[in-house]
Design a protein around this motif. Structure first.
Motif, PDB file in Angstrom:
ATOM      1  N   GLY A 298       0.814  -1.207   0.000  1.00 26.13           N
ATOM      2  CA  GLY A 298       0.000   0.000   0.000  1.00 26.13           C
ATOM      3  C   GLY A 298       0.846   1.254   0.000  1.00 26.13           C
ATOM      4  N   SER A 299       0.215   2.363  -0.297  1.00 24.69           N
ATOM      5  CA  SER A 299       0.909   3.646  -0.278  1.00 24.69           C
ATOM      6  C   SER A 299      -0.085   4.746   0.050  1.00 24.69           C
ATOM      7  CB  SER A 299       1.573   3.921  -1.630  1.00 24.69           C
ATOM      8  OG  SER A 299       0.602   4.100  -2.641  1.00 24.69           O
ATOM      9  N   ILE A 300       0.445   5.838   0.560  1.00 25.20           N
ATOM     10  CA  ILE A 300      -0.373   7.010   0.861  1.00 25.20           C
ATOM     11  C   ILE A 300       0.485   8.241   0.631  1.00 25.20           C
ATOM     12  CG2 ILE A 300       0.227   6.951   3.324  1.00 25.20           C
ATOM     13  CD1 ILE A 300      -2.588   8.059   3.882  1.00 25.20           C
ATOM     14  N   THR A 301      -0.113   9.298   0.107  1.00 25.15           N
ATOM     15  CA  THR A 301       0.640  10.509  -0.180  1.00 25.15           C
ATOM     16  C   THR A 301      -0.260  11.719   0.009  1.00 25.15           C
ATOM     17  OG1 THR A 301       1.932  11.691  -1.844  1.00 25.15           O
ATOM     18  CG2 THR A 301       0.063  10.407  -2.634  1.00 25.15           C
ATOM     19  N   ARG A 302       0.373  12.816   0.274  1.00 23.52           N
ATOM     20  CA  ARG A 302      -0.321  14.111   0.299  1.00 23.52           C
ATOM     21  C   ARG A 302       0.606  15.109  -0.367  1.00 23.52           C
ATOM     22  NH1 ARG A 302      -4.420  16.300   4.560  1.00 23.52           N
ATOM     23  NH2 ARG A 302      -4.772  18.394   3.779  1.00 23.52           N
ATOM     24  N   LYS A 303       0.312  15.418  -1.615  1.00 26.76           N
ATOM     25  CA  LYS A 303       1.219  16.233  -2.400  1.00 26.76           C
ATOM     26  C   LYS A 303       0.536  17.507  -2.874  1.00 26.76           C
ATOM     27  CE  LYS A 303       4.257  12.635  -4.146  1.00 26.76           C
ATOM     28  NZ  LYS A 303       4.878  12.083  -5.366  1.00 26.76           N
ATOM     29  N   ASN A 304       1.371  18.478  -3.214  1.00 21.50           N
ATOM     30  CA  ASN A 304       0.889  19.748  -3.713  1.00 21.50           C
ATOM     31  C   ASN A 304       1.407  19.922  -5.141  1.00 21.50           C
ATOM     32  OD1 ASN A 304       0.251  22.361  -4.326  1.00 21.50           O
ATOM     33  ND2 ASN A 304       1.069  23.241  -2.441  1.00 21.50           N
ATOM     34  N   PHE A 305       0.517  19.818  -6.136  1.00 17.06           N
ATOM     35  CA  PHE A 305       0.886  19.954  -7.541  1.00 17.06           C
ATOM     36  C   PHE A 305       0.513  21.347  -8.045  1.00 17.06           C
ATOM     37  CE2 PHE A 305       0.070  15.471  -6.843  1.00 17.06           C
ATOM     38  CZ  PHE A 305       1.194  14.889  -7.401  1.00 17.06           C
ATOM     39  N   GLU A 306       1.037  22.375  -7.402  1.00 19.45           N
ATOM     40  CA  GLU A 306       0.604  23.729  -7.754  1.00 19.45           C
ATOM     41  C   GLU A 306       1.042  24.137  -9.150  1.00 19.45           C
ATOM     42  OE1 GLU A 306       2.558  27.029  -5.854  1.00 19.45           O
ATOM     43  OE2 GLU A 306       3.824  25.628  -4.791  1.00 19.45           O
ATOM     44  N   SER A 307       2.045  23.490  -9.719  1.00 19.17           N
ATOM     45  CA  SER A 307       2.477  23.865 -11.060  1.00 19.17           C
ATOM     46  C   SER A 307       1.571  23.299 -12.139  1.00 19.17           C
ATOM     47  CB  SER A 307       3.912  23.371 -11.299  1.00 19.17           C
ATOM     48  OG  SER A 307       3.974  21.968 -11.171  1.00 19.17           O
ATOM     49  N   TYR A 308       0.794  22.274 -11.828  1.00 19.10           N
ATOM     50  CA  TYR A 308      -0.073  21.651 -12.805  1.00 19.10           C
ATOM     51  C   TYR A 308      -1.551  21.901 -12.536  1.00 19.10           C
ATOM     52  CZ  TYR A 308       3.390  19.025 -15.423  1.00 19.10           C
ATOM     53  OH  TYR A 308       4.402  18.673 -16.253  1.00 19.10           O
ATOM     54  N   TYR A 309      -1.896  22.271 -11.353  1.00 22.13           N
ATOM     55  CA  TYR A 309      -3.286  22.481 -10.984  1.00 22.13           C
ATOM     56  C   TYR A 309      -3.437  23.890 -10.429  1.00 22.13           C
ATOM     57  CZ  TYR A 309      -3.366  17.388 -11.311  1.00 22.13           C
ATOM     58  OH  TYR A 309      -3.249  16.106 -11.736  1.00 22.13           O
ATOM     59  N   ALA A 310      -4.578  24.114  -9.814  1.00 23.66           N
ATOM     60  CA  ALA A 310      -4.793  25.425  -9.205  1.00 23.66           C
ATOM     61  C   ALA A 310      -3.799  25.625  -8.076  1.00 23.66           C
ATOM     62  CB  ALA A 310      -6.238  25.521  -8.687  1.00 23.66           C
ATOM     63  N   PRO A 311      -3.476  26.863  -7.726  1.00 23.78           N
ATOM     64  CA  PRO A 311      -2.510  27.108  -6.646  1.00 23.78           C
ATOM     65  C   PRO A 311      -2.930  26.401  -5.359  1.00 23.78           C
ATOM     66  CG  PRO A 311      -3.024  29.124  -7.843  1.00 23.78           C
ATOM     67  CD  PRO A 311      -3.968  28.090  -8.329  1.00 23.78           C
ATOM     68  N   TYR A 313      -3.145  23.384  -4.680  1.00 22.96           N
ATOM     69  CA  TYR A 313      -3.992  22.190  -4.815  1.00 22.96           C
ATOM     70  C   TYR A 313      -3.312  21.035  -4.096  1.00 22.96           C
ATOM     71  CZ  TYR A 313      -6.526  18.308  -6.899  1.00 22.96           C
ATOM     72  OH  TYR A 313      -7.272  17.176  -7.093  1.00 22.96           O
ATOM     73  N   GLU A 314      -3.975  20.470  -3.113  1.00 25.44           N
ATOM     74  CA  GLU A 314      -3.374  19.415  -2.292  1.00 25.44           C
ATOM     75  C   GLU A 314      -4.429  18.363  -2.015  1.00 25.44           C
ATOM     76  OE1 GLU A 314      -1.484  19.340   2.104  1.00 25.44           O
ATOM     77  OE2 GLU A 314      -0.637  20.825   0.724  1.00 25.44           O
ATOM     78  N   GLU A 315      -4.048  17.103  -2.052  1.00 24.97           N
ATOM     79  CA  GLU A 315      -4.997  16.023  -1.830  1.00 24.97           C
ATOM     80  C   GLU A 315      -4.287  14.839  -1.197  1.00 24.97           C
ATOM     81  OE1 GLU A 315      -6.552  14.280  -5.357  1.00 24.97           O
ATOM     82  OE2 GLU A 315      -4.715  14.609  -6.487  1.00 24.97           O
ATOM     83  N   ARG A 316      -5.070  14.031  -0.523  1.00 23.74           N
ATOM     84  CA  ARG A 316      -4.562  12.794   0.066  1.00 23.74           C
ATOM     85  C   ARG A 316      -4.962  11.652  -0.871  1.00 23.74           C
ATOM     86  NH1 ARG A 316      -2.995  11.777   5.149  1.00 23.74           N
ATOM     87  NH2 ARG A 316      -3.942  13.719   5.853  1.00 23.74           N
ATOM     88  N   ARG A 317      -3.985  10.865  -1.305  1.00 24.05           N
ATOM     89  CA  ARG A 317      -4.224   9.799  -2.263  1.00 24.05           C
ATOM     90  C   ARG A 317      -3.567   8.518  -1.744  1.00 24.05           C
ATOM     91  NH1 ARG A 317      -2.426  12.366  -7.937  1.00 24.05           N
ATOM     92  NH2 ARG A 317      -3.980  10.916  -8.784  1.00 24.05           N
ATOM     93  N   TRP A 318      -4.132   7.396  -2.135  1.00 21.67           N
ATOM     94  CA  TRP A 318      -3.629   6.128  -1.607  1.00 21.67           C
ATOM     95  C   TRP A 318      -3.975   4.987  -2.560  1.00 21.67           C
ATOM     96  CZ3 TRP A 318      -7.529   2.617  -1.136  1.00 21.67           C
ATOM     97  CH2 TRP A 318      -8.823   3.115  -1.014  1.00 21.67           C
ATOM     98  N   GLY A 338      -6.813  -8.240  -4.468  1.00 25.83           N
ATOM     99  CA  GLY A 338      -7.599  -7.020  -4.471  1.00 25.83           C
ATOM    100  C   GLY A 338      -6.758  -5.815  -4.831  1.00 25.83           C
ATOM    101  N   TYR A 339      -7.340  -4.925  -5.622  1.00 27.70           N
ATOM    102  CA  TYR A 339      -6.694  -3.683  -6.023  1.00 27.70           C
ATOM    103  C   TYR A 339      -7.657  -2.538  -5.717  1.00 27.70           C
ATOM    104  CZ  TYR A 339      -3.447  -6.620  -8.644  1.00 27.70           C
ATOM    105  OH  TYR A 339      -2.515  -7.558  -8.994  1.00 27.70           O
ATOM    106  N   PHE A 340      -7.182  -1.572  -4.916  1.00 28.89           N
ATOM    107  CA  PHE A 340      -8.028  -0.453  -4.519  1.00 28.89           C
ATOM    108  C   PHE A 340      -7.208   0.837  -4.623  1.00 28.89           C
ATOM    109  CE2 PHE A 340      -8.926  -4.272  -2.064  1.00 28.89           C
ATOM    110  CZ  PHE A 340     -10.254  -4.505  -2.378  1.00 28.89           C
ATOM    111  N   VAL A 341      -7.823   1.909  -5.156  1.00 28.42           N
ATOM    112  CA  VAL A 341      -7.148   3.197  -5.289  1.00 28.42           C
ATOM    113  C   VAL A 341      -8.101   4.305  -4.866  1.00 28.42           C
ATOM    114  CG1 VAL A 341      -5.595   2.477  -7.133  1.00 28.42           C
ATOM    115  CG2 VAL A 341      -7.837   3.386  -7.714  1.00 28.42           C
ATOM    116  N   SER A 342      -7.515   5.432  -4.526  1.00 27.32           N
ATOM    117  CA  SER A 342      -8.326   6.562  -4.065  1.00 27.32           C
ATOM    118  C   SER A 342      -8.988   7.307  -5.210  1.00 27.32           C
ATOM    119  CB  SER A 342      -7.434   7.531  -3.274  1.00 27.32           C
ATOM    120  OG  SER A 342      -6.368   7.999  -4.096  1.00 27.32           O
ATOM    121  N   ASP A 343      -8.393   7.288  -6.414  1.00 25.77           N
ATOM    122  CA  ASP A 343      -8.963   8.011  -7.544  1.00 25.77           C
ATOM    123  C   ASP A 343      -8.520   7.339  -8.831  1.00 25.77           C
ATOM    124  OD1 ASP A 343      -6.430   9.659  -8.588  1.00 25.77           O
ATOM    125  OD2 ASP A 343      -6.458   9.716  -6.392  1.00 25.77           O
ATOM    126  N   ASN A 344      -9.132   7.725  -9.941  1.00 28.67           N
ATOM    127  CA  ASN A 344      -8.917   7.057 -11.215  1.00 28.67           C
ATOM    128  C   ASN A 344      -7.543   7.298 -11.813  1.00 28.67           C
ATOM    129  OD1 ASN A 344     -11.528   6.244 -10.921  1.00 28.67           O
ATOM    130  ND2 ASN A 344     -12.385   7.665 -12.423  1.00 28.67           N
TER     131      ASN A 344
END
Length: 871
Positions: A298-311, A313-318, A338-344
C-alpha cells in the motif's frame, strides 16, 4: 557507501583465512610432534605441503619452508616464497622472497640492478584469491595481520595496508581502499578510509569514508556504520537521489526492512519530493511452504501539484493491493487478490511503471475451489469486482457458485480392478458417447453513468440466474469409408431467473415501456453440431540438390450447426410488436436469430524433406488456408465472406503472413452499400470475377545481423605485397609504372581500408499493410514500418541504438529514438534522445558500471516526463 558492504564481504573471507592459518600451524606442529598428549591428531583432514627447501631449527624451535612453499587444507591453499613457523611464539608467517634483477635504464646506456619481492603470499579459498606482502597469525592468541592485503570479491577489488585480528571475530583495518576498476595503479575511482573496525557477520564501523575520482576527492562521509550480516536480515534501506522536472529534487527509498523470521518480512519506505511533498509506501510478505503465501502492499501521499493544478492544490491519495494463496489440502485451495485506489488517475500520476500507467481496470476477486479427482468433479465459489477507471463502471459478482462434471462415457464398460481397459475396433458404438455437465449460480450488480440530453444519473442493475449446461458428444472410433473422421455433439442449456422484463406499448405515446417482474422463470436453449474431416497427401521429388521430396498435405473440413430461432413467439422468450418487426428479449442474452449453417475450410500444408537417413529433417514451408460458410436461416447475405490466409517462415530470420476476405455480394453505388445479390449473377462469371475484395492485410518481419569479419587476406597482386627484405626491383624511371601495378589497383575505386571495414550490427524490421475496401469507392489504406533493436557497434566502446515508427502512407516519422552508449572502462555513459513528437526529450547519464554502485551517477535531461521520469 555500497562499496563498504562489498568490502566487508572480502574481509569475511580474510577471517576464514586466519582460521585456516591456525589449522596450518596446528598441522605443522602435529607433523613435527607427531601427536598430542592424548595420542591423537587435532585435525579432521590431511594437510599436504611442499617446498623446494624445508629446514628445521631444533634449538630455536622453528621450521622454515623456502621456495614455492605450498600448504593445502581441504579446499584452501596457501602459497608463498617463504613460510616460517615459530613454535615457541605460536606464530606462523608467510612472506615473499627478495630477489635482484637487471632492468633497462632509459636514462643511461647501461642496465641497473633493482630489488623486488617475488612469490608473495597468496591465499585461495573456494575460488577467492587474496594476496599480500606479509601474512602473520598467532594461533594461541588468535591474533593476526595482513600487510597490503589485496583481493577480488564480486567484481570489486580492495587493498588494506594492514589488517589486524585483535580478538575473536573483531578486526582492525588501516588505510583501506575499494574499487571495481581492474587497473593495478591509477584506478579511475576508489573509496578510501583511514580506520575501520570489523565485527564479522555483524557490522563495520569506518571513519572517514572518501570517494576519489582519479586522485581527486569528490565525496566525504565523516562516519559510517553498515551491517555485514549475510542473507536476509533487518536493516536500514539507503535512499536514492534524483531530480524531476515536475517535483524537483527527491530522495526515494529511505526506509527500514524487517525480517523477524523465515516466514515473514516487511518493508516501509518514504519518498521526499522538494516541490510536492512525500509518498509513503510499504510491503508485507509471508510464506509457509506448501501451505500459504501472500503479500500486502500500500501507499499514501499528500502532495501539492501547484504547477499543474490550481494554486495550493493538495490532496490525500492512496492505493492498496492484496494477494493471498492458501493450499488447504491436496484438493482444495483458496486465493484472493484485491486492487483499490483513491482516484482514477492515481497510477497515471504517480507510477513510473508503464504497464501500471496504462491500467484501465482494477480487478479484485476471491475464489475457493475443491476437486474430487477420482469422480472427475470440481466445485468453486467466487466473489469478484471490476472497476473501469475511465468510465467508472463497476461490475460486482457475489456470489458465483460453479459445479463441473468432466467429460465421461455415458455407457462405460466395466473393467477389472487394477487393470486398464483398452479400446478395441470391435467396441460397441455407444461406448463412444460422452457427456459432461456444468452448473453456475451467479448474482451480479452493475453500476454505471447514464447520460442523456437532460441530465446524468447513476444507474444500478441487479441480475440473478442459475445456468445448467449438458453436453452430449459422439466421437466415432472408426472412420467412415476408412478415411473420413466425424463427430457429433448436442448442447443443452437451462437458465433460471429470479425476475424477467415485461414490455408494453403505451397507447397514447406509442413508446414501448419496460418493467421488471419478480418471479421464477426458466429458459431452455439447445444446439446441434457435426463435423467431418480427412487428409490427402501428395508427394513429388523435384530435381533440386539436397531436397529429397516435397509433400503437400490437404485437410478439407466440413461442419454443420443447427440452432432454432428462439426469437420466434412460439418459444415465449421475446415480446414482439409491429407484426414481428420489433422484438424485445425478456431474459437478456437470448439468441435473436436461428442458425442452420454449413462451414467449410481447406488447409494446405507444404513440407520439404532435406537430407537422407538419420540426418534428414522436415521443414514446413508454408500453409495456405481457405474458409467460408452458408447459413440457410439468415434473412440475407447467407453466404459468408471467403477468408484466405497464408503463413510462411522461409528462413530463421524472416517470416511472412497475409490474410484477405472477399465478399460474394455486389456493391451498389447508388445505395452506398452492399446489396443481397451475387456478383456472378451479373454475368461476371464469364470474366472470372466471382468475389469482391473487402480487406487485405500483409505483414513481414525481418531480422538482420552483421558480424565483425576477420581481416581479409591481401591479394597477391596488390602493390603493397612483397618481401620487405628483398631488393627494390622498381623501374629505374620513377615516372613509369609496371603493367602489374595497373592490374593490381583500380584508380576509380575507393580506399582499400574503407572497403574492408566491417562492424557488428543488428536490426529488426516489421512491415504492416492494411487495406479496407468495404466501401470500394472509399478505400482506407494504412501501412507503416517499425524499426526496433537497431544497434551498431562502431567500436568496442561505442554503441548506437535506434528505434522508429514510420507512417509510409503519410511519409512521416511518427516516433523515433536514438540511444548513444559509451563504455568508459569501469564507468559508462549514455544519451537518450527523442528528437520529435509529444515525448520529445534528451537525457544524459554517467555512472559506475558495477551493479551495486549504479546509483553513483551524474544525470541531466530535459523534455517530456512524469513525476518519476526525466528531468
Amino acid at each position: 557507501m555500497k562499496y563498504t558492504g562489498i568490502f566487508i564481504k572480502s574481509l569475511f573471507i580474510l577471517s576464514c583465512f586466519l582460521h585456516v592459518v591456525e589449522l596450518f600451524a596446528l598441522q605443522t606442529q602435529t607433523d613435527t610432534l607427531a601427536e598430542n598428549q592424548s595420542g591423537q591428531s587435532d585435525l579432521d583432514a590431511p594437510v599436504p605441503y611442499q617446498a623446494q627447501t624445508i629446514t628445521n631449527y631444533v634449538q630455536e624451535r622453528k621450521t622454515v619452508y623456502i621456495g614455492k612453499a605450498v600448504v593445502h587444507y581441504k579446499n584452501i591453499t596457501l602459497e608463498a616464497g617463504k613460510i616460517t613457523i615459530e613454535w615457541d611464539k605460536s606464530l606462523i608467517t608467510a612472506e615473499g622472497i627478495p630477489d635482484s634483477i637487471w632492468v633497462y635504464n632509459p636514462d643511461h646506456t647501461d642496465s641497473m640492478r633493482v630489488q623486488e619481492i617475488r612469490e608473495k603470499p597468496v591465499l585461495v579459498d573456494a575460488g577467492t584469491r587474496m594476496t599480500g606482502d606479509l601474512m602473520q597469525y598467532n594461533y594461541k592468541t588468535e591474533k593476526g595481520r595482513v600487510v597490503r592485503g589485496r583481493t577480488e570479491v564480486e567484481g570489486g577489488y580492495y587493498v588494506g595496508d594492514q589488517i589486524k585480528r585483535v580478538r575473536g571475530e573483531i578486526f582492525h583495518i588501516t588505510d583501506s581502499e575499494y574499487t571495481t576498476c581492474d587497473l593495478d595503479t591509477n584506478t579511475h575511482y576508489h573509496f578510501s578510509t583511514n580506520r575501520m573496525k570489523l565485527m564479522v557477520n555483524d557490522k563495520v564501523v569506518a571513519k572517514p569514508v572518501v570517494m576519489y575520482i582519479g586522485h581527486i576527492p569528490v565525496a566525504f562521509l565523516p562516519y559510517a556504520v553498515f551491517p555485514t550480516k549475510r542473507g536476509r536480515h533487518s536493516g536500514i534501506l539507503i535512499p536514492r537521489y534524483g531530480e524531476s522536472s515536475r517535483e524537483g529534487r527527491y530522495l526515494r527509498g529511505l526506509g527500514y526492512y524487517w525480517a523477524p523470521n523465515d516466514y515473514f518480512d516487511a518493508k516501509a519506505e518514504v519518498d521526499f519530493f522538494e516541490k510536492s511533498g512525500w509518498l509513503f509506501h510499504g510491503d508485507i510478505n509471508y510464506a509457509i511452504r506448501y501451505k500459504l503465501s501472500g503479500s500486502i502492499s500500500g501507499s499514501i501521499t499528500r502532495k501539492n501539484f501547484e504547477s499543474y493544478y490550481a494554486p495550493d492544490y493538495e490532496e490525500r491519495r492512496w492505493d492498496l493491493r492484496i494477494n493471498h494463496r492458501q493450499e488447504i489440502d491436496q484438493t482444495s485451495r483458496f486465493t484472493a487478490s484485491g486492487y483499490f485506489v483513491s482516484d482514477n488517475s492515481f497510477y497515471k500520476d504517480l507510477s513510473s511503471n508503464l504497464s501500471m500507467r496504462l491500467t484501465q481496470e482494477l480487478r479484485s476477486n476471491a475464489t475457493y475451489s475443491k476437486r474430487w479427482p477420482q469422480q472427475k468433479l470440481s466445485l468453486s465459489l467466487n466473489a469478484s469486482r471490476v472497476q473501469n477507471l475511465q468510465t467508472e463502471d463497476i461490475r460486482e459478482t457475489l456470489p458465483q457458485l460453479s459445479f463441473r462434471m468432466a467429460q465421461r462415457q455415458l455407457f462405460a464398460a466395466k473393467t477389472s480392478r487394477g487393470r486398464q481397459r483398452r479400446r478395441s475396433r470391435d467396441e460397441k458404438w455407444y461406448r463412444s458417447i460422452y457427456f459432461s455437465y456444468n452448473s453456475n449460480l451467479q448474482r451480479t450488480r452493475r453500476e454505471y453513468w447514464q447520460r442523456t440530453s437532460a441530465d446524468t444519473s447513476r444507474q444500478r442493475e441487479d441480475d440473478f440466474r442459475v445456468s445448467h449446461n449438458t453436453a452430449l458428444s459422439f466421437i466415432s472410433p472408426t472412420k467412415l469409408f476408412g478415411w473420413l473422421s466425424h463427430n457429433h455433439s448436442v448442447n443443452i442449456d437451462e437458465d433460471w431467473f429470479a425476475e424477467t422484463t415485461e414490455y408494453e406499448r403505451d397507447q397514447e405515446s406509442g413508446i414501448i415501456e419496460s418493467r421488471q417482474v419478480k418471479g421464477f422463470a426458466a429458459r431452455h436453449l439447445f444446439s446441434y453440431n457435426a463435423a467431418a474431416n480427412t487428409k490427402l497427401y501428395g508427394l513429388f521429388t523435384p530435381a533440386i540438390p539436397g531436397v529429397e521430396a516435397i509433400r503437400h498435405v490437404l485437410t478439407p473440413s466440413l461442419s454443420f450447426r443447427y440452432q432454432p430461432d428462439f426469437s420466434d413467439p412460439a418459444w415465449g422468450y421475446y415480446s414482439t410488436f409491429d407484426e414481428g418487426e420489433t422484438k424485445k428479449d425478456r431474459f437478456g442474452g437470448t439468441p435473436s436469430s436461428g442458425q442452420k449453417s454449413v462451414n467449410f475450410s481447406v488447409r494446405n500444408l507444404f513440407q520439404m524433406k532435406l537430407g537422407q537417413g538419420e540426418k534428414s529433417k522436415k521443414v514446413d514451408l508454408f500453409t495456405l488456408d481457405f474458409s467460408s460458410g452458408y447459413n440457410f436461416e439468415a434473412d440475407q447475405y447467407n453466404l459468408s465472406d471467403l477468408r484466405t490466409s497464408i503463413r510462411a517462415n522461409p528462413a530463421r530470420n524472416f517470416s511472412l503472413s497475409a490474410s484477405s476476405s472477399h465478399s460474394f455480394y455486389r456493391w451498389d453505388d447508388e445505395l452506398s452499400g452492399q446489396v443481397d445479390q451475387y456478383i456472378f449473377k451479373q454475368g461476371n462469371w464469364m470474366t472470372g470475377k466471382w468475389v469482391r475484395l473487402t480487406n487485405l492485410r500483409l505483414n513481414f518481419s525481418l531480422r538482420l545481423q552483421g558480424k565483425e569479419s576477420k581481416q581479409a587476406k591481401r591479394p597477391e597482386s596488390a602493390i603493397e605485397t612483397g618481401d620487405p627484405f628483398e631488393e627494390d626491383t622498381e623501374s629505374e624511371d620513377p615516372g613509369v609504372l609496371e603493367e602489374s601495378a595497373y592490374q593490381s589497383r583500380d584508380r576509380f575505386e575507393g580506399s582499400e581500408t574503407l572497403r574492408r571495414l566491417s562492424i557488428p550490427w543488428k536490426m529488426n524490421l516489421n512491415f504492416n499493410f492494411n487495406l479496407n475496401r468495404s466501401n470500394p469507392n472509399r478505400p482506407v489504406k494504412r501501412y507503416y514500418l517499425d524499426i526496433s533493436g537497431a544497434e551498431v557497434q562502431l567500436t568496442p566502446n561505442w554503441r548506437i541504438s535506434y528505434s522508429a515508427h514510420y507512417d509510409l502512407e503519410k511519409m512521416v516519422v511518427s516516433h523515433h529514438r536514438f540511444s548513444f552508449y559509451r563504455d568508459l572502462h569501469c564507468w559508462e555513459a549514455q544519451v537518450d534522445w527523442v528528437p520529435a513528437g509529444p515525448n520529445r526529450r534528451v537525457y544524459f547519464r554517467i555512472n559506475i558500471k558495477a551493479p551495486a554502485l549504479r546509483d553513483i551517477k551524474y544525470e541531466r535531461g530535459r523534455g517530456a516526463g512524469n513525476v518519476l521520469g526525466y528531468y
